[in-house]
Design an enzyme around this catalytic site. Structure first.
Site, PDB file in Angstrom:
ATOM      1  N   ASN A 117       0.833  -1.208   0.000  1.00 29.01           N
ATOM      2  CA  ASN A 117       0.000   0.000   0.000  1.00 29.01           C
ATOM      3  C   ASN A 117       0.864   1.254   0.000  1.00 29.01           C
ATOM      4  O   ASN A 117       0.546   2.239   0.654  1.00 29.01           O
ATOM      5  CB  ASN A 117      -0.949  -0.005   1.198  1.00 29.01           C
ATOM      6  N   CYS A 248      -4.091  -7.139   3.176  1.00 30.30           N
ATOM      7  CA  CYS A 248      -4.113  -8.266   4.121  1.00 30.30           C
ATOM      8  C   CYS A 248      -5.542  -8.642   4.483  1.00 30.30           C
ATOM      9  O   CYS A 248      -5.762  -9.572   5.254  1.00 30.30           O
ATOM     10  CB  CYS A 248      -3.333  -7.931   5.379  1.00 30.30           C
ATOM     11  N   GLU A 344      -2.241 -17.245   5.096  1.00 29.82           N
ATOM     12  CA  GLU A 344      -2.299 -16.031   4.274  1.00 29.82           C
ATOM     13  C   GLU A 344      -1.545 -16.243   2.970  1.00 29.82           C
ATOM     14  O   GLU A 344      -0.561 -16.982   2.917  1.00 29.82           O
ATOM     15  CB  GLU A 344      -1.693 -14.843   5.034  1.00 29.82           C
ATOM     16  N   LEU A 424      -4.389  -1.454  10.797  1.00 31.09           N
ATOM     17  CA  LEU A 424      -5.537  -2.107  11.416  1.00 31.09           C
ATOM     18  C   LEU A 424      -5.107  -2.837  12.691  1.00 31.09           C
ATOM     19  O   LEU A 424      -4.445  -3.874  12.636  1.00 31.09           O
ATOM     20  CB  LEU A 424      -6.172  -3.104  10.437  1.00 31.09           C
TER      21      LEU A 424
END
Length: 474
Positions: A117, A248, A344, A424
């Protein structure tokens, strides 16, 4: 002789401190002018496109148009949240308690950033610092160093044009972007705002400097078949394929009720997803391409990170239809290193699990999180409110998304109430200090003022009623 990382960072911090001392005297009007000017200038279409094209070229990751949409949404959304909000002076006065709350800056902030990002994060973090009268030094991922330098140069130009000290926002210069510099920055600054991989966030928390970091993502969504399957598939594919899954927050695992499994797979195929069955050679090839060392570790092959589905299929030696957007792999027999699709993926690849019913789906979700992703987020596509309540009551994550695309929701957006953020918080489950999406408010210190008020000490007869005494004393 080359300058050491310690001395280089010390120079940046000294300039940041000098600028921040001036910022201590800023009025609310000063910080509001700065933040509005930065948000306006950096989201001009020609600027936004330039930054996003630079990042895709420099990093080899993501999709330009998606990054532009992300930049607009995150920068404007974060600015709207701070617009007209007070961040200078006395924020609260409570006559009943005799208390006042005064906002203060933290000093020089270390802004640690990911490549995924790298277009929006430096702008959002810079504005968070300006709103709160802090200075910030932005340290990019090595594959975003030139983009970061260009963005910061533009921010500094805006600050200087308005007559304020441009050293309120600094970038680590491209030739000094490395792990040692980031470590020094985290040691020497007053506060750390870290967004990045697990190892980087662990370094932030172990640096000895107060920090906010994020946890590992491994977003899981449950599909129970009670909502329109075409809409479910459209949302999941749109979310999973957005910017080649650099977020993510994309649907890394999808747990589908057996009663609607075939319908779900068909709907996903109609939206550009391809399924590889449990035990198939195709799944084995994809797994080997993504995790070359499995089951020894869960280290992803960097060549597949944030690439499109067709490119990943090509790397794996698989034939998929033109226009394929998402790859799905059944993971039906377990969790963990021996079943890596339950982790992930940082790519438009999803693991698919089957569940007999909601209890089974919840059990599988919790076991998946035990392997990876505690604290971050999960989702559910259902019309059953009881399922939502049961999920929210027990799941160890900070965000539960209902009937929405995960990656376009978790970090805030125009159609949800989550704060817009690039950081986050994942609570103690994810090794973090906060449970919410970090915003400008997290870069403030507070001074509390107390004045005498009438005593509010209660009589013991009120504090400990006779009924309570009888139960305890008998």
């Amino acid at each position: 002789m080359a300058m050491s990382s310690h001395d280089y960072v010390a120079g940046l911090v000294a300039k940041g401190k000098a600028a921040q001392e001036i910022a201590n005297g800023f009025t609310q009007e000063d910080v509001d002018l700065l933040t509005s000017a930065v948000a306006y200038t950096l989201t001009k279409p020609e600027n936004a496109r330039k930054y996003c094209e630079m990042l895709v070229e420099e990093s080899g990751m993501g999709i330009v148009e998606d990054k532009i949409a992300k930049l607009y949404g995150k920068v404007k959304g974060a600015y709207i949240q701070m617009k007209d909000e007070q961040s200078v002076g006395c924020l609260e006065r409570n006559e009943a308690t005799g208390m006042e709350k005064w906002a203060k800056p933290m000093g020089v902030v270390a802004g640690i950033m990911p490549v995924t990002n790298g277009e929006a994060t430096p702008i959002v973090k810079a504005n968070m610092a300006l709103k709160t009268r802090n200075a910030i030094i932005l340290a990019p991922h090595p594959k975003a160093r030139k983009t970061n330098e260009t963005i910061v140069a533009q921010i500094r130009a805006v600050i200087k044009k308005l007559g304020y000290p441009e050293d309120l926002v600094q970038a680590v210069e491209p030739e000094m972007v490395n792990l040692e510099t980031s470590k020094e920055l985290m040691k020497q600054c007053d506060f750390i705002l870290a967004t990045g991989g697990e190892a980087l966030v662990e370094q932030a928390y172990s640096s000895g400097t107060p920090a906010i970091g994020v946890g590992v993502g491994n977003t899981i969504s449950i599909v129970d078949g009670s909502t329109d399957m075409n809409k479910v598939a459209e949302m999941i594919v749109r979310s999973k394929a957005f910017d080649n899954a650099t977020s993510c927050s994309t649907e890394n695992n999808i747990i589908v009720f057996e009663s609607c499994y075939d319908e779900f797979v068909k709907a996903m195929a109609e939206h550009g997803a391809v399924l590889f069955k449990e035990g198939s050679d195709e799944k084995a090839k994809l797994q080997k391409a993504m995790w070359p060392n499995t089951p020894n570790d869960h280290v992803l092959n960097r060549a597949i990170v944030a690439q499109n589905a067709e490119k990943i299929a090509e790397i794996a030696g698989l034939d998929v239809p033109a226009g394929t957007k998402v790859l799905m792999a059944e993971e039906l027999n377990g969790f963990g290193l021996d079943h890596p699709f339950t982790g992930e993926k940082l790519s438009p690849v999803s693991g698919i699990q089957k569940a007999k019913d909601f209890d089974d789906a919840l059990d599988k979700l919790l076991k998946t999180l035990d392997y990876m992703g505690k604290g971050h987020s999960c989702g559910i596509h259902t019309s059953n409110k009881e399922y939502v309540d049961r999920l929210a009551a027990v799941v160890p994550v900070t965000k539960v998304v209902v009937n929405q695309p995960q990656c376009l929701t978790n970090s805030g957006g125009w159609n949800c109430g989550f704060p817009v953020s690039m950081t986050l918080g994942c609570a103690t489950w994810g090794g973090n200090s906060i449970s919410h999406n970090a915003t400008w408010k997290d870069l403030l210190n507070f001074t509390y003022v107390s004045r005498e008020i009438p005593s509010w000490q209660p009589d013991d007869a009120v504090l400990f009623p006779q009924e309570l005494r009888d139960k305890v004393d008998k």
